[in-house]
Design a protein around this motif. Structure first.
Motif, PDB file in Angstrom:
ATOM      1  N   THR A 183      -5.115   6.439  -1.833  1.00 59.22           N
ATOM      2  CA  THR A 183      -4.345   5.314  -1.321  1.00 59.22           C
ATOM      3  C   THR A 183      -4.829   3.999  -1.922  1.00 59.22           C
ATOM      4  O   THR A 183      -6.019   3.742  -2.026  1.00 59.22           O
ATOM      5  N   THR A 184      -3.847   3.217  -2.363  1.00 58.64           N
ATOM      6  CA  THR A 184      -4.036   1.825  -2.775  1.00 58.64           C
ATOM      7  C   THR A 184      -2.656   1.226  -2.990  1.00 58.64           C
ATOM      8  O   THR A 184      -1.653   1.787  -2.497  1.00 58.64           O
ATOM      9  N   ASP A 185      -2.573   0.144  -3.750  1.00 57.75           N
ATOM     10  CA  ASP A 185      -1.284  -0.513  -3.955  1.00 57.75           C
ATOM     11  C   ASP A 185      -0.326   0.375  -4.749  1.00 57.75           C
ATOM     12  O   ASP A 185      -0.739   1.062  -5.690  1.00 57.75           O
ATOM     13  N   ASP A 186       0.957   0.295  -4.384  1.00 56.03           N
ATOM     14  CA  ASP A 186       1.972   1.093  -5.088  1.00 56.03           C
ATOM     15  C   ASP A 186       1.980   0.821  -6.594  1.00 56.03           C
ATOM     16  O   ASP A 186       2.146   1.746  -7.402  1.00 56.03           O
ATOM     17  N   GLN A 211       0.827  -1.215   0.000  1.00 53.88           N
ATOM     18  CA  GLN A 211       0.000   0.000   0.000  1.00 53.88           C
ATOM     19  C   GLN A 211       0.857   1.259   0.000  1.00 53.88           C
ATOM     20  O   GLN A 211       1.895   1.326   0.661  1.00 53.88           O
ATOM     21  N   GLY A 212       0.426   2.261  -0.746  1.00 52.68           N
ATOM     22  CA  GLY A 212       1.149   3.521  -0.830  1.00 52.68           C
ATOM     23  C   GLY A 212       0.211   4.704  -0.905  1.00 52.68           C
ATOM     24  O   GLY A 212      -1.018   4.552  -0.775  1.00 52.68           O
ATOM     25  N   LEU A 213       0.779   5.883  -1.121  1.00 50.06           N
ATOM     26  CA  LEU A 213       0.009   7.123  -1.182  1.00 50.06           C
ATOM     27  C   LEU A 213       0.388   7.928  -2.419  1.00 50.06           C
ATOM     28  O   LEU A 213       1.570   8.084  -2.731  1.00 50.06           O
ATOM     29  N   GLU A 220       1.612  -5.525   2.819  1.00 51.13           N
ATOM     30  CA  GLU A 220       1.939  -6.498   1.777  1.00 51.13           C
ATOM     31  C   GLU A 220       0.647  -6.907   1.102  1.00 51.13           C
ATOM     32  O   GLU A 220      -0.327  -7.263   1.773  1.00 51.13           O
ATOM     33  N   GLU A 221       0.625  -6.804  -0.213  1.00 50.10           N
ATOM     34  CA  GLU A 221      -0.579  -7.125  -0.990  1.00 50.10           C
ATOM     35  C   GLU A 221      -0.212  -8.178  -2.040  1.00 50.10           C
ATOM     36  O   GLU A 221       0.173  -7.852  -3.163  1.00 50.10           O
ATOM     37  N   PRO A 222      -0.297  -9.455  -1.652  1.00 49.94           N
ATOM     38  CA  PRO A 222       0.011 -10.504  -2.633  1.00 49.94           C
ATOM     39  C   PRO A 222      -1.141 -10.689  -3.611  1.00 49.94           C
ATOM     40  O   PRO A 222      -2.275 -10.952  -3.196  1.00 49.94           O
ATOM     41  N   TYR A 223      -0.867 -10.527  -4.900  1.00 49.65           N
ATOM     42  CA  TYR A 223      -1.924 -10.611  -5.907  1.00 49.65           C
ATOM     43  C   TYR A 223      -2.217 -12.066  -6.293  1.00 49.65           C
ATOM     44  O   TYR A 223      -1.304 -12.818  -6.658  1.00 49.65           O
ATOM     45  N   GLY A 224      -3.493 -12.420  -6.228  1.00 46.28           N
ATOM     46  CA  GLY A 224      -3.902 -13.767  -6.616  1.00 46.28           C
ATOM     47  C   GLY A 224      -4.922 -13.739  -7.740  1.00 46.28           C
ATOM     48  O   GLY A 224      -5.477 -12.692  -8.076  1.00 46.28           O
ATOM     49  N   ILE A 225      -5.145 -14.920  -8.326  1.00 49.56           N
ATOM     50  CA  ILE A 225      -6.197 -15.073  -9.340  1.00 49.56           C
ATOM     51  C   ILE A 225      -7.411 -15.632  -8.604  1.00 49.56           C
ATOM     52  O   ILE A 225      -7.343 -16.719  -8.015  1.00 49.56           O
ATOM     53  N   GLY A 226      -8.488 -14.872  -8.602  1.00 51.04           N
ATOM     54  CA  GLY A 226      -9.694 -15.312  -7.902  1.00 51.04           C
ATOM     55  C   GLY A 226     -10.423 -16.376  -8.701  1.00 51.04           C
ATOM     56  O   GLY A 226     -10.579 -16.256  -9.928  1.00 51.04           O
ATOM     57  N   VAL A 227     -10.837 -17.452  -7.996  1.00 47.07           N
ATOM     58  CA  VAL A 227     -11.619 -18.528  -8.638  1.00 47.07           C
ATOM     59  C   VAL A 227     -12.793 -18.851  -7.709  1.00 47.07           C
ATOM     60  O   VAL A 227     -12.775 -18.481  -6.532  1.00 47.07           O
TER      61      VAL A 227
END
Ligand code: GLU
Length: 311
Positions: free
Chosen positions: A227-230, A162-164, A253-260
């Protein structure tokens, strides 16, 4: 230069113009870094994913339904530079998340022309997967335990934080600790929104469906920060570097996944295999460098895949 229709020189000018256009098309470089989108994805550098023609996944209800239907429906974002963007004129989607979606489709045995992208906002991702509106979702979607109760996740395939984002003339905000009394915009249903609400209650938080609306609000002085992910913020800043900047260090920490769909463990496992294969054969890196890498985010080593137990 607009002499093509006038008098005797017209034929030659027209021919020159046509030649110029042809050179442009052949080089695929008409404003390589010039014409809009500024530093957009480099189509010519994108990988061509090998379609696994004989692929079968009968244990996956999602895959089986898509196969019968003849095409995949993939949820995505349409207004996140370098990640998931839809060209308003052509309707074509591009960006790193879109490449991940295409890479996955190829491994599942689907030709590129059999993918239909559908824009789904952050707040609607879980319901879209639960209702079967989409087969899978690729759009800056953070894996976390709360969401795992509602949907399944393959990956992670990227780690954001996360960033600004502020206007370039802003000197008072350098991190979330500076947000007291400031108006901060984020997307409804997102983890960054949640984090500010919980950890920085003195910030004045406003929510919209998308980050692009937040950015409009920032540029028109309605809010002090977005604000959201960098990864998302750097994309917006790269498109208007004179107006906006990303400040401070990432604070989550924002680990990106594939939603199923939550119980489709066969699909989740197949996508994890496909991600691992793409990371090994170089497709992942190529896709990154041709998209998100162009916003100034350096190519990282992808995080390890989390094959958590069946749901
Ligand atoms: N990665 C965060 C989330 O999944 C923020 C980005 C987004 O809203 O897509 O909530």
């Amino acid at each position: 230069m607009l002499r093509t229709n006038s008098g005797r020189g017209g034929g030659r000018s027209a021919a020159l113009l046509a030649l110029g256009l042809l050179v442009c098309v052949l080089a695929a470089a008409c404003g390589k870094d010039g014409s809009p989108p500024v530093k957009g994805p480099r189509a010519e550098a994108l990988p061509v994913y090998q379609v696994d023609e004989g692929f079968q996944l009968p244990d996956s209800p999602t895959w089986s339904k898509a196969k019968r239907r003849g095409y995949l429906v993939v949820g995505a974002k349409e207004d996140q530079p370098y990640l998931g963007e839809k060209d308003p004129a052509s309707g074509v989607y591009s960006g790193f998340d879109i490449e991940i979606a295409r890479m996955m489709a190829a491994s599942l045995g689907f030709e590129p022309r059999t993918i239909r992208f559908r824009t789904i906002a952050s707040a609607n991702r879980e319901t879209a997967l639960q209702n079967g509106q989409i087969d899978y979702y690729v759009g800056t979607y953070t894996i976390n335990d709360l969401r795992k109760k509602l949907v399944g996740f393959a990956g992670p395939y990227y780690m954001a934080g996360q960033g600004l984002l502020v206007r370039t003339d802003e000197n008072d905000i350098d991190g979330p600790q500076d947000l007291d009394g400031k108006t901060v915009c984020s997307a409804a249903g997102s983890t960054p929104y949640q984090r500010i609400a919980e950890d920085y209650p003195k910030a004045v938080l406003v929510a919209y469906d998308t980050y692009s609306i937040c950015v409009d609000n920032l540029l028109t002085f309605q809010v002090d920060a977005v604000t959201t992910d960098d990864a998302i913020l750097l994309g917006f800043a790269a498109k208007a570097p004179d107006e906006m900047k990303v400040v401070g260090k990432p604070f989550s920490e924002e680990p990106y996944g594939i939603g199923v769909p939550r119980t489709d463990n066969a699909l989740r496992a197949a996508l994890n295999d496909a991600l691992e294969a793409g990371e090994k054969n170089g497709d992942w890196k190529k896709a990154f460098e041709a998209t998100l890498g162009r916003s100034g985010v350096p190519a990282p080593t992808p995080p390890p895949i989390d094959r958590y137990p069946a749901n």
